[in-house]
Write an enzyme that holds these catalytic residues in place. Structure first.
Site, PDB file in Angstrom:
ATOM      1  N   HIS A  80       0.828  -1.207   0.000  1.00 18.81           N
ATOM      2  CA  HIS A  80       0.000   0.000   0.000  1.00 18.81           C
ATOM      3  C   HIS A  80       0.864   1.260   0.000  1.00 18.81           C
ATOM      4  CE1 HIS A  80      -2.564   2.998   2.314  1.00 18.81           C
ATOM      5  NE2 HIS A  80      -3.248   2.809   1.210  1.00 18.81           N
ATOM      6  N   GLU A  83       2.112   1.946  -3.438  1.00 15.73           N
ATOM      7  CA  GLU A  83       1.043   2.551  -4.259  1.00 15.73           C
ATOM      8  C   GLU A  83       0.987   4.064  -4.036  1.00 15.73           C
ATOM      9  OE1 GLU A  83      -3.156   3.913  -3.504  1.00 15.73           O
ATOM     10  OE2 GLU A  83      -3.067   1.800  -2.949  1.00 15.73           O
ATOM     11  N   HIS A  84       1.050   4.493  -2.781  1.00 26.10           N
ATOM     12  CA  HIS A  84       1.044   5.928  -2.474  1.00 26.10           C
ATOM     13  C   HIS A  84       2.220   6.638  -3.137  1.00 26.10           C
ATOM     14  CE1 HIS A  84      -1.925   6.974   0.870  1.00 26.10           C
ATOM     15  NE2 HIS A  84      -2.226   5.715   0.545  1.00 26.10           N
TER      16      HIS A  84
END
Length: 931
Positions: A80, A83-84
């Site tokens: 995650h 992804e950021h």
């Protein structure tokens, strides 16, 4: 020779066995012929699906076939985090340049540009016009760098830690706590149990850029990617974009995605979730079983059987509640959910009335045991099959109008699960043919298979100590199961379906006046006083939208009724119309390709019906009957009424709702904002609710019908005069409402009751416009707010790492002649004062600075794109006309927007903003803090 004969005998026996009734050779499923798939030399796979709706729009998605499941124990949250970081720097676009580049194209983060990380995948999404070829090329270049050239600069990584922490903090609500309490039971023996995509905040706080880069290089390789193109784009052009930008990615191999087979937990478990913020008390039975991956005809049938069992249970439960047979529960549902790549759960839940957990348990046990003993009837199964086949046939007829995002999402799911992507036509034909093998007997066998499954758990949800004390012990649940297993229960009798809608309409109604408002926009006045706005869309949709706009809403009612009007409208909308019960109406609507919805607001009520241009009459029949022959089911009203009373009783247990209500009352000096007392709700009968709902459309002269669709006017006029012109005046007309009286003093509200470690901040500023705000002024204010929202995002979310999301919203009340600005965010509790001060400083600076030419240009591009889509979409155009009518009392005001957009200047925008937003009349600030 003997061996040959033995083999031949075996083959003949096998073929004979497979051809026995009820058995099926596992024939492969056909792929949609429109879908183009392939693989580049470097291993990257692609999917291209031409789809012309909406015109000139395309979705580009990059799917990484890796999510949080592949994280090592010291990487929880890294997928995650990576992804950021794609939005925080690549080789060509460092820092925030990726987002700024998208914004310079008129694309909006969240609406047009987004990404998500799940257990199984990470997906990057961009939606943009196909007419801007240079932008297409640039977006593809960004995708290329996302695939291979992210930078992970330390400064950017450190700044993003706070953003992710606030995202985690913002989602720690009652829903999250309930999920956490359920996870050990639902996800036992799965990798998913300890691999939530958001991860651990310890990892987020300490992970290094090198570790992020290592994960990125391990998984972001072409052979672990699928690029998906869906939209109004030539397939050759799409393939050229893919090859030109992604074929040069190095052909490095990603690590192999590991698989962790789920092990069954073969013993019955018991769970109680006690959370004061749960809205209902209830009991559920969860089963866990292997996921059916639909790859062939046999699995197609099996998946349909599971799905039909869920639908049959829900349909029967709702029928019994509405008939009054089940008065001890307030509702319930059955659902199927994916819990791991290879496992699913089917659950059956009922909601208790008040805190009567024993009654709820009895009701659920009785429903399950009745099916155990009698199964489902042939009539029930035929009804479900017929309804589903009608839906599927409608999907075939309407396939050209499929929602672009949902279509892209389905393709991504097909790619992720490696399952065939079926066309609507193939799905319909397969269902028609294969569902013949689904019988009452085969469903009974499936049901018994489920009920004998030992991988199951009982779950009770309670929201107060009284209910918790009434929760059943494991021994009591087991005893109750045994009791119902030995109890002889009566078979359920299916009530059948009435599919006749009789409309007694007056064919003598006339059109008393006609006016052309703009090109393809006409106004009619009927002899009963109703007004009709006719419009044609620029697209080729075969949809007809009819929206009845009443100038009566819940503010037309006195304080002791106002908060019940929306509830009454919900009950009436769920009770059927005329001679059709709620269930019969669903079937009738499916067979006639119509849908209906309604919404009550302060000054207006909207009743919206969608029909097909090749068969518009059912849409007119339905809206006529909803207005003239509405009905209410006493049991539906009793359930909703009970739920409202319980919500009122437990409001103190739900801090966020209590805080919102306090802020609402603070902003107005008006009794109509107050919540009713329990006895006031209890005294409002089903008859009162029906009478109140009918008053919303009591006078045709107060109704405007907005009709959008490409249907010949003469054909529409005949239907309009018959079905809309025949609506008569009520004997008890309702006066138009008055705006809420604004509070004149500034106020600050602080509530220290939050159950989560997060602060919720809301600041409302009210500006007196003195005169109605026209469309040019509203557009100027919107352009300013877009720039302000960007400032808030950069200064608070990114630079200060103080909030996950910051909301800036301007609203105009045309009746009260005022403008409101809402600033809202969640943050670390000890920082709420600091961040609110910073937010106000940002707004002051932006007011002084105004907007720039570049920012205006970005706004104009964004709005122009919306206008292009809007004018080709029947639904969006209808909504635009309705909004124009409500906001400006002019259904044609929106037609000027494109010209006004071109005429906008920086000077005009900044002048309007300083005129209207420099001096707030009132400021209302609220903070919800932890206990």
């Amino acid at each position: 020779m003997e061996i040959i004969m033995r083999n031949l005998c075996f083959l003949l026996t096998l073929v004979a066995t497979l051809l026995l009734p009820g058995r099926l050779i596992a024939a492969a499923l056909p792929q949609d012929e429109k879908l183009i798939t392939g693989q580049l030399d470097n291993g990257l796979r692609y999917m291209i699906y031409p789809h012309a709706h909406p015109k000139d729009q395309v979705n580009l998605w990059l799917q990484i076939h890796t999510g949080s499941l592949q994280e090592e124990d010291n990487e929880l949250g890294v997928a995650h985090f990576v992804e950021h970081m794609m939005f925080n720097g690549t080789k060509t676009w460092p820092g925030n340049k990726v987002i700024e580049t998208f914004e310079s194209m008129g694309l909006r983060f969240g609406r047009d540009v987004n990404a998500y990380t799940s257990y199984d995948e990470t997906v990057y999404q961009v939606s943009l016009p196909t007419t801007q070829k240079q932008n297409l090329q640039q977006v593809m270049a960004i995708f290329s760098e996302w695939s291979n050239a992210a930078t992970f600069e330390k400064l950017e990584v450190d700044a993003e830690r706070g953003v992710i922490t606030e995202e985690w903090r913002a989602h720690q609500d009652a829903k999250w706590r309930t999920s956490q309490a359920r996870r050990p039971f639902l996800l036992a023996n799965t990798r998913n149990l300890d691999r939530e995509p958001i991860g651990l905040m310890d990892t987020v706080a300490t992970v290094t850029p090198a570790q992020l880069r290592q994960f990125y290089q391990r998984w972001y390789q072409p052979n672990n990617m699928t690029f998906i193109v869906v939209g109004d784009i030539d397939s050759k052009e799409a393939l050229a974009l893919i090859k030109d930008n992604l074929s040069k990615l190095p052909a490095n191999k990603a690590a192999e995605n590991r698989v962790w087979p789920t092990k069954a937990e073969n013993h019955l478990r018991f769970n109680i979730i006690n959370d004061k913020e749960n809205r209902v008390n209830g009991i559920a039975l969860y089963y866990r079983l292997p996921m059916v991956q639909v790859n062939d005809e046999q699995s197609f049938i099996e998946q349909a059987e599971w799905s039909m069992l869920v639908q049959l249970f829900n349909q029967r439960l709702q029928e019994r509640i509405q008939s009054g047979e089940l008065k001890t529960i307030s509702g319930g549902t059955a659902r199927s959910v994916k819990i791991a790549p290879d496992y699913q759960s089917l659950f059956f839940r009922v909601n208790a009335r008040d805190d009567n957990m024993q009654d709820a348990a009895n009701a659920l046990m009785a429903e399950l045991a009745t099916i155990d003993q009698h199964g489902f009837s042939a009539e029930e199964l035929d009804d479900v099959k017929s309804t589903r086949l009608t839906w599927l046939k409608n999907a075939v007829d309407q396939q050209a109008e499929r929602d672009l995002r949902m279509l892209t999402s389905r393709l991504a799911s097909s790619s992720l699960n490696n399952t065939p992507f079926l066309s609507p036509e193939e799905t319909y034909q397969l269902s028609k043919r294969l569902w013949q093998q689904i019988t009452v007997q085969s469903l009974a066998e499936k049901w018994q298979q489920l009920r004998k499954n030992q991988d199951a758990f009982w779950e009770q949800m309670v929201n107060n100590e009284v209910a918790a004390k009434k929760a059943l012990s494991p021994a009591a649940i087991l005893a109750l199961e045994k009791e119902y297993a030995n109890k002889k229960l009566a078979a359920y009798v299916f009530p059948g379906r009435n599919l006749s809608l009789t409309v007694d309409a007056d064919p003598q109604a006339e059109i008393s006046s006609k006016e052309t408002l703009a090109e393809n926009l006409t106004s009619l006045t009927l002899s009963n006083g109703a007004r009709v706005i006719l419009a044609k869309s620029a697209g080729e949709e075969q949809k007809l939208q009819i929206i009845a706009v009443s100038n009566k809403g819940d503010l037309s009612f006195p304080a002791q009724q106002k908060s019940l009007i929306a509830l009454a409208n919900k009950a009436v909308s769920g009770s059927g119309v005329g001679e059709l019960s709620s269930s019969s109406l669903k079937r009738w609507s499916a067979e006639n390709s119509v849908t209906m919805s309604s919404k009550v607001s302060g000054m207006n009520t909207l009743l919206s019906v969608s029909a097909r241009t090749n068969n518009p009459e059912p849409g007119f029949q339905l809206i006529n009957q909803r207005i003239t022959h509405s009905t209410i089911n006493d049991n539906i009203w009793a359930s909703l009424q009970n739920a409202q009373i319980q919500a009122l009783k437990t409001l103190d247990q739900r801090p966020a709702e209590k805080f919102a209500q306090q802020m609402y009352e603070t902003r107005y000096a008006d009794d109509r904002t107050k919540l009713l007392q329990e006895n006031q709700i209890a005294q409002f009968t089903a008859a009162d609710a029906l009478a109140a709902d009918r008053q919303l459309f009591s006078s045709p002269a107060d109704i405007t019908f907005v009709i959008v669709g490409n249907v010949a006017e003469d054909k529409l006029v005949a239907l309009i005069t018959r079905y809309l012109g025949s609506i008569k005046h009520s004997d008890s007309p309702l006066a138009a409402g008055k705006p809420l009286t604004r509070a004149t003093d500034n106020a600050s509200v602080t509530v220290k009751e939050q159950n989560e470690p997060v602060a919720q901040v809301s600041q409302w500023k009210r500006y007196d416009s003195r005169t109605p705000v026209n469309l040019p002024t509203r557009m100027a204010l919107d352009a300013f707010n877009v720039a302000l929202a960007k400032d808030l995002r950069v200064n608070i979310r990114e630079q200060a790492s103080g909030a996950y999301s910051v909301s800036s919203r301007l609203s105009v009340d045309p009746q009260a002649k005022d403008i409101s600005h809402l600033l809202a965010f969640t943050c670390q509790p000890e920082r709420h004062d600091e961040l609110l001060t910073l937010a106000n400083e940002v707004m002051v600076k932006r007011l002084a600075k105004g907007i720039s030419e570049q920012e205006l240009n970005e706004y104009q591009q964004n709005v122009q794109r919306s206008l292009d889509i809007q004018q080709r979409s029947v639904q969006q155009l209808a909504n635009t006309i309705v909004n124009s009518l409500i906001q400006y009392d002019d259904p044609a005001a929106w037609t000027e927007q494109e010209q006004l957009l071109k005429q906008m200047t920086v000077e005009n925008v900044n002048t309007a903003v300083k005129q209207y937003l420099s001096h707030p009349v009132n400021t209302y600030t609220g903070v919800l803090l932890p206990k």
